[in-house]
Write an enzyme that holds these catalytic residues in place. Structure first.
Site, PDB file in Angstrom:
ATOM      1  N   ASP A 112       0.898  -1.288  -0.205  1.00 19.87           N
ATOM      2  CA  ASP A 112      -0.027   0.038   0.122  1.00 19.87           C
ATOM      3  C   ASP A 112       0.953   1.031  -0.061  1.00 19.87           C
ATOM      4  O   ASP A 112       1.042   1.684   0.895  1.00 19.87           O
ATOM      5  CB  ASP A 112      -0.924   0.021   1.111  1.00 19.87           C
ATOM      6  CG  ASP A 112      -1.886   1.094   1.248  1.00 19.87           C
ATOM      7  OD1 ASP A 112      -2.297   1.644  -0.008  1.00 19.87           O
ATOM      8  OD2 ASP A 112      -2.660   1.497   1.962  1.00 19.87           O
ATOM      9  N   GLU A 146      -2.584  10.566  -0.177  1.00 21.02           N
ATOM     10  CA  GLU A 146      -3.835   9.963  -0.319  1.00 21.02           C
ATOM     11  C   GLU A 146      -4.299   9.270   1.017  1.00 21.02           C
ATOM     12  O   GLU A 146      -5.389   9.155   1.152  1.00 21.02           O
ATOM     13  CB  GLU A 146      -3.593   8.615  -1.166  1.00 21.02           C
ATOM     14  CG  GLU A 146      -4.781   7.860  -1.464  1.00 21.02           C
ATOM     15  CD  GLU A 146      -5.050   6.682  -0.687  1.00 21.02           C
ATOM     16  OE1 GLU A 146      -6.040   6.131  -0.825  1.00 21.02           O
ATOM     17  OE2 GLU A 146      -4.129   6.359   0.044  1.00 21.02           O
ATOM     18  N   GLU A 147      -3.459   9.082   2.025  1.00 19.84           N
ATOM     19  CA  GLU A 147      -3.720   8.186   3.236  1.00 19.84           C
ATOM     20  C   GLU A 147      -4.609   9.301   4.117  1.00 19.84           C
ATOM     21  O   GLU A 147      -4.863   8.890   5.119  1.00 19.84           O
ATOM     22  CB  GLU A 147      -2.441   7.795   3.826  1.00 19.84           C
ATOM     23  CG  GLU A 147      -1.757   6.642   2.974  1.00 19.84           C
ATOM     24  CD  GLU A 147      -2.725   5.208   2.955  1.00 19.84           C
ATOM     25  OE1 GLU A 147      -3.964   5.600   3.705  1.00 19.84           O
ATOM     26  OE2 GLU A 147      -1.853   4.245   2.771  1.00 19.84           O
TER      27      GLU A 147
END
Length: 369
Positions: A112, A146-147
């Site tokens: 990820d 994004e996180e």
């Protein structure tokens, strides 16, 4: 029996992935990995633009392209890629050092989503070397943040490019997503009146009222979508009261709803359910609902690839934050079930499969014209 040597495809993917994982890039700290990715891509004949995030000029998105005889962003104005490969370069904390076994790569970002980044780049480079796609057909876009708040992808919407298809790399266990659910996040706050617990009539118990509200929400008829499945509810945190012998004067709950139909429909059901409960509560009890975020689900494009299954992702992605009329796809190596964990890993075999499937997906999309 001698051990089989890894293919060139896997060797290139593992080398790139190792270099990416070795650079800590937790959200807010993506600077170094963006510079490294630029250096790598430039050494492989890509033109690269580092796009600073408006609110954080030392954090960058990485945009790369080929087939234009200049690395000036202005030269891209109006360019519409047939396919734009995308993933994110930030990770959740804490950073975990790179590790490797005979069959796995471990470390923060292994699945990820640095595994997707490496697999995508190798897939595109192989297709170009093989002459199966034109250099100008495919671009690369790797974003920060994004996180957390998605500001990298939001900023990318201002780039002077567009695309027919956006292939987003996330850990999907080598399955193509039919889509991913939306999300609605809300706070519920109940206010009552404190008093001695031996004399319940003198107070108004906020926790009792909150339990009634949550019970009604749990049994509410949350909608179901034939493609994306059921809408699901999670009570993330609950707090209230001060002691067992004191009537609770306040109580709160933080909830998240994974939306399979529409955020507006789910928000309406949430509010109407709470209103019905409020009608039956004692005077002196106040209930407030605050919706913090409401995002619709995403429906993804798919390509028929032999042996590749489809699924519905329960997590949220950057997809809806890139503006345009493109069609999104979601695919990548690794499992979301080990993402964000101390034992994050990706299977080496999955990385090799991902390169091959990315190639087939790209060819299928480019072939559509």
């Amino acid at each position: 029996m001698s051990k089989q040597q890894p293919t060139q495809s896997l060797t290139e993917t593992l080398s790139l992935l190792k270099s990416l994982i070795q650079i800590p890039s937790t959200t807010l700290q993506e600077h170094a990995v963006a510079l490294h990715l630029r250096s790598y891509l430039q050494s492989h004949n890509w033109h690269v633009h580092l796009q600073p995030l408006p609110s954080h000029p030392d954090r960058f998105n990485v945009l790369a392209w080929r087939g234009t005889p200049t690395d000036s962003l202005d030269s891209l104005t109006g360019r519409k890629f047939k396919v734009l490969m995308n993933s994110h370069i930030d990770t959740v904390p804490p950073h975990i050092e790179y590790g490797e076994t005979e069959t796995r790569v471990t470390g923060r970002g292994a699945c990820d989503a640095k595994g997707s980044v490496a697999s995508q780049i190798v897939a595109v480079e192989e297709l170009i070397r093989e002459g199966r796609v034109a250099e100008e057909d495919v671009g690369l876009l790797y974003v920060a943040s994004e996180e957390t708040d998605h500001i990298g992808m939001i900023a990318a919407s201002s780039l002077p490019i567009s695309t027919n298809y956006l292939i987003v790399g996330e850990p999907t266990e080598l399955k193509l997503a039919l889509g991913h659910k939306g999300v609605l996040k809300a706070d519920i706050k109940v206010t009552g009146k404190a008093g001695h617990s031996g004399y319940p009539h003198v107070g108004r118990n906020a926790i009792d009222a909150l339990v009634d509200v949550l019970g009604a929400l749990k049994s509410a008829p949350w909608p179901h979508d034939p493609r994306l499945g059921p809408t699901t509810l999670n009570f993330g945190s609950i707090s209230g009261g001060v002691a067992a012998n004191v009537i609770a004067a306040s109580a709160t709950a933080d909830i998240a709803i994974r939306v399979s139909t529409s955020a507006a429909e789910v928000s309406s059901l949430l509010l109407s359910t709470v209103e019905k409960v409020k009608e039956g509560l004692q005077d002196g009890i106040a209930v407030e609902v605050s919706v913090r975020a409401a995002m619709d689900p995403v429906r993804c494009e798919t390509v028929d690839v032999e042996g590749v299954e489809t699924f519905v992702a329960g997590y949220f992605t950057d997809i809806p934050y890139l503006k345009g009329d493109h069609k999104p796809l979601l695919y990548g190596p690794g499992s979301i079930l080990v993402a964000h964990s101390k034992d994050e890993f990706v299977e080496k075999a999955d990385l090799e499969v991902a390169v091959g499937v990315y190639k087939q997906i790209i060819l299928g999309l480019v072939g559509r014209g």
